[in-house]
Design a protein around this motif. Structure first.
Motif, mmCIF file in Angstrom:
data_model
loop_
_atom_site.group_PDB
_atom_site.id
_atom_site.type_symbol
_atom_site.label_atom_id
_atom_site.label_comp_id
_atom_site.label_asym_id
_atom_site.label_seq_id
_atom_site.Cartn_x
_atom_site.Cartn_y
_atom_site.Cartn_z
ATOM 1 N N LEU A 183 4.570 4.489 -1.114
ATOM 2 C CA LEU A 183 3.189 4.281 -1.518
ATOM 3 C C LEU A 183 3.155 3.337 -2.720
ATOM 4 O O LEU A 183 3.850 3.568 -3.708
ATOM 5 C CB LEU A 183 2.550 5.622 -1.893
ATOM 6 N N PRO A 184 2.387 2.249 -2.655
ATOM 7 C CA PRO A 184 2.356 1.291 -3.766
ATOM 8 C C PRO A 184 1.999 1.956 -5.088
ATOM 9 O O PRO A 184 1.164 2.860 -5.141
ATOM 10 C CB PRO A 184 1.276 0.289 -3.344
ATOM 11 N N ARG A 185 2.601 1.485 -6.143
ATOM 12 C CA ARG A 185 2.377 2.092 -7.453
ATOM 13 C C ARG A 185 0.989 1.827 -8.015
ATOM 14 O O ARG A 185 0.603 2.432 -9.029
ATOM 15 C CB ARG A 185 3.437 1.595 -8.441
ATOM 16 N N TYR A 214 -2.194 4.649 4.763
ATOM 17 C CA TYR A 214 -0.768 4.991 4.786
ATOM 18 C C TYR A 214 -0.308 5.261 6.224
ATOM 19 O O TYR A 214 0.722 4.744 6.670
ATOM 20 C CB TYR A 214 -0.543 6.219 3.908
ATOM 21 N N ARG A 215 -1.087 6.067 6.957
ATOM 22 C CA ARG A 215 -0.722 6.372 8.340
ATOM 23 C C ARG A 215 -0.839 5.133 9.219
ATOM 24 O O ARG A 215 -0.034 4.920 10.133
ATOM 25 C CB ARG A 215 -1.620 7.483 8.873
ATOM 26 N N ARG A 216 -1.824 4.305 8.976
ATOM 27 C CA ARG A 216 -2.023 3.087 9.757
ATOM 28 C C ARG A 216 -0.869 2.108 9.565
ATOM 29 O O ARG A 216 -0.527 1.345 10.473
ATOM 30 C CB ARG A 216 -3.340 2.440 9.327
ATOM 31 N N SER A 217 -0.267 2.158 8.373
ATOM 32 C CA SER A 217 0.850 1.248 8.106
ATOM 33 C C SER A 217 2.126 1.686 8.807
ATOM 34 O O SER A 217 3.077 0.913 8.919
ATOM 35 C CB SER A 217 1.114 1.175 6.595
ATOM 36 N N GLY A 218 2.158 2.963 9.256
ATOM 37 C CA GLY A 218 3.346 3.467 9.943
ATOM 38 C C GLY A 218 4.484 3.808 9.016
ATOM 39 O O GLY A 218 5.611 4.042 9.472
ATOM 40 N N LYS A 219 4.219 3.876 7.703
ATOM 41 C CA LYS A 219 5.293 4.173 6.753
ATOM 42 C C LYS A 219 5.611 5.658 6.762
ATOM 43 O O LYS A 219 4.772 6.497 7.041
ATOM 44 C CB LYS A 219 4.901 3.728 5.345
ATOM 45 N N ARG A 228 7.471 -2.411 -3.720
ATOM 46 C CA ARG A 228 6.682 -1.262 -4.145
ATOM 47 C C ARG A 228 5.228 -1.612 -4.304
ATOM 48 O O ARG A 228 4.353 -0.788 -4.112
ATOM 49 C CB ARG A 228 7.234 -0.743 -5.490
ATOM 50 N N ASP A 229 4.932 -2.844 -4.685
ATOM 51 C CA ASP A 229 3.575 -3.194 -4.999
ATOM 52 C C ASP A 229 2.823 -3.831 -3.834
ATOM 53 O O ASP A 229 1.706 -4.291 -3.988
ATOM 54 C CB ASP A 229 3.545 -4.142 -6.201
ATOM 55 N N GLN A 230 3.449 -3.877 -2.648
ATOM 56 C CA GLN A 230 2.747 -4.404 -1.485
ATOM 57 C C GLN A 230 1.750 -3.376 -0.972
ATOM 58 O O GLN A 230 2.018 -2.177 -0.966
ATOM 59 C CB GLN A 230 3.745 -4.741 -0.352
ATOM 60 N N PRO A 231 0.562 -3.803 -0.556
ATOM 61 C CA PRO A 231 -0.398 -2.839 -0.010
ATOM 62 C C PRO A 231 0.092 -2.227 1.282
ATOM 63 O O PRO A 231 0.840 -2.843 2.025
ATOM 64 C CB PRO A 231 -1.664 -3.704 0.221
#
Length: 484
Positions: A392-394, A458-463, A479-482
């Protein structure tokens, strides 16, 4: 001494019992018995100090904790004293009187609270300091609000709400720069992400003050004319009296730190005093800066509005900050704060839970320690790895730290911000807190967005949560990528 410091550690059960006992004593004495907060906090400090001795904590360790606790408050304490100088000089120079006279001409009772909130938002963004906004425009608006028939509590609520929104959204803000510096997040990425929760919170706040502004005033507008005339007769109401404000805004725009900015703002006001009142002596200046302005206009209302400021009038607030930070230093030295925060990390496995626990930790540190910087630093360093582990981006961390740290500090009666607001605006913190809408709407919306928008992205990104090995190899750029 540093080696001994690491050995001091209370258990989770002890930490919870200490927290419950502390809040029980503070609540009973401050709220129930209506005692000044310094005494209850000093009582808790004394009990905690001797509890440490029973647990075989050495006096050196106890004193080290006290010193470390007070250290973060040294600059805020100096700012408090500088604001005492600023308020007294601005009252005497006619700066506050000029703002009030202009305000009487352009403000209506119906839109007063709404206007106060918006102006404090703009000033807060410009100067990057909620304290400066409250101690300058806030003082003037409190006077105008009193004449228009608004309670001190509701006017203070509008001032505080606007000032803290401005503090959140300003690139000059110390808390914004602290959170981004601590987490290595780009400042403007943080501000853009902050706006996603701050702007809806501000719009809700704006609506509430619009509604209250239509129902809360008992204004007799003929009285405002009389007060305005009295101010013009008794003070230097002129365009030149606004020069200290211009200097303050210019220095803030140049990103000059708070202490020199406040000092130069005070010196400018003193120059205005000497020019407009050539007979004003050096001795009178010293008395003014030490004891504050004592207005003697013949009008009880104007005298009450235009008296205050000075170093002596800030000492009560300074004493409260010192005892609160000393108490916080012991809680940190004993490991109470660290134990409580780290004990909940095991429950973090989704973005919503992480943001909620991060927020609750910031709120907890605020109520335990009363210092907004520590409420940012302690949860920030504790939860940083959790954000990395989840991928998750900081920037979500910095937004949560700003809401749970800086905003909530205004709601803590013994917190640095709460003490300052109460002392500067002359209002009981328990009275203004329910009406400082932005300061608790923003944290609530931040939590709600954590469980909705952030989780959806977050779920849409598949992470998925990273392994411990992957976590250590994540670079700052990643870390800072959306997430979307």
């Amino acid at each position: 001494m540093e080696e001994n410091k690491r050995e001091v550690q209370v258990t989770l059960v002890e930490s919870i019992l200490i927290m419950i006992g502390m809040f029980a004593i503070l609540g009973a004495l401050i709220i129930g018995a209506e005692m000044p907060p310094q005494i209850p906090i000093l009582l808790v400090f004394t009990l905690l100090m001797f509890y440490g001795r029973l647990r075989h904590v050495t006096w050196d360790q106890i004193f080290a904790g006290i010193i470390e606790g007070i250290k973060p408050g040294i600059i805020p304490i100096m700012i408090f004293l500088m604001i005492g100088l600023l308020v007294s000089s601005w009252l005497r120079s006619g700066t506050i009187a000029t703002i009030m006279v202009i305000g009487f001409k352009i403000l209506s009772a119906q839109f007063f609270l709404l206007t106060v909130f918006l102006i404090c938002c703009l000033i807060g963004i410009t100067v990057g300091s909620s304290f400066t906004t409250i101690s300058t425009m806030g003082i003037a608006f409190m006077g105008i609000g009193h004449i228009l028939g608004f309670s001190a509590a509701i006017t203070a609520g509008a001032i505080v709400s606007g000032a803290f929104f401005g503090n959140n959204m300003s690139p000059l803000s110390d808390t914004s720069n602290l959170t981004t510096g601590l987490t290595k997040v780009n400042l403007y990425d943080h501000l853009k992400n902050m706006a996603i929760t701050a702007i809806p919170s501000a719009l809700i706040t704006l609506g509430l003050f619009f509604i209250l502004g239509r129902t809360s005033s008992t204004a007799d507008l003929t009285q405002t004319q009389q007060i305005s005339q009295q101010l013009q007769r008794s003070f230097n109401v002129s365009i030149w009296a606004l020069l200290p404000i211009l200097v303050l805004l210019l220095l803030a725009w140049r990103q000059v730190p708070a202490i020199p900015t406040l000092l130069v703002g005070s010196l400018t006001a003193l120059v205005v005093i000497l020019v407009s009142s050539p007979g004003y002596s050096v001795s009178q200046i010293g008395t003014l800066l030490m004891n504050g302005n004592a207005a003697k206009t013949g009008s009880h209302t104007v005298d009450r509005l235009m008296s205050g400021g000075g170093i002596n009038n800030m000492l009560g607030s300074v004493s409260l900050i010192i005892v609160a930070l000393a108490l916080g230093g012991l809680l940190i030295q004993y490991g109470v704060v660290h134990t409580l925060i780290t004990s909940i990390k095991q429950y973090v496995n989704t973005p919503g839970k992480l943001i909620l626990l991060n927020m609750l930790s910031g709120i907890g540190v605020n109520f335990l320690v009363g210092e907004q910087y520590l409420s940012i630093i302690l949860p920030g360093t504790t939860f940083m790895s959790s954000y990395d582990r989840l991928g998750l981006p900081r920037k979500y961390l910095t937004r949560t730290l700003a809401s749970g740290g800086a905003d909530v500090n205004a709601l803590v009666p013994w917190g640095v911000s709460g003490v300052f607001i109460a002392g500067t605006l002359g209002v009981n913190p328990l009275a203004y807190v329910p009406l400082a809408f932005y300061a608790y709407i923003d944290p609530i919306i931040t939590i709600l967005f954590g469980f909705t928008l952030v989780t959806w992205r977050y779920r849409r990104s598949g992470k998925r949560p990273a392994t411990s090995t992957a976590t250590t190899s994540v670079g700052l750029k990643d870390r800072d990528q959306p997430v979307n």
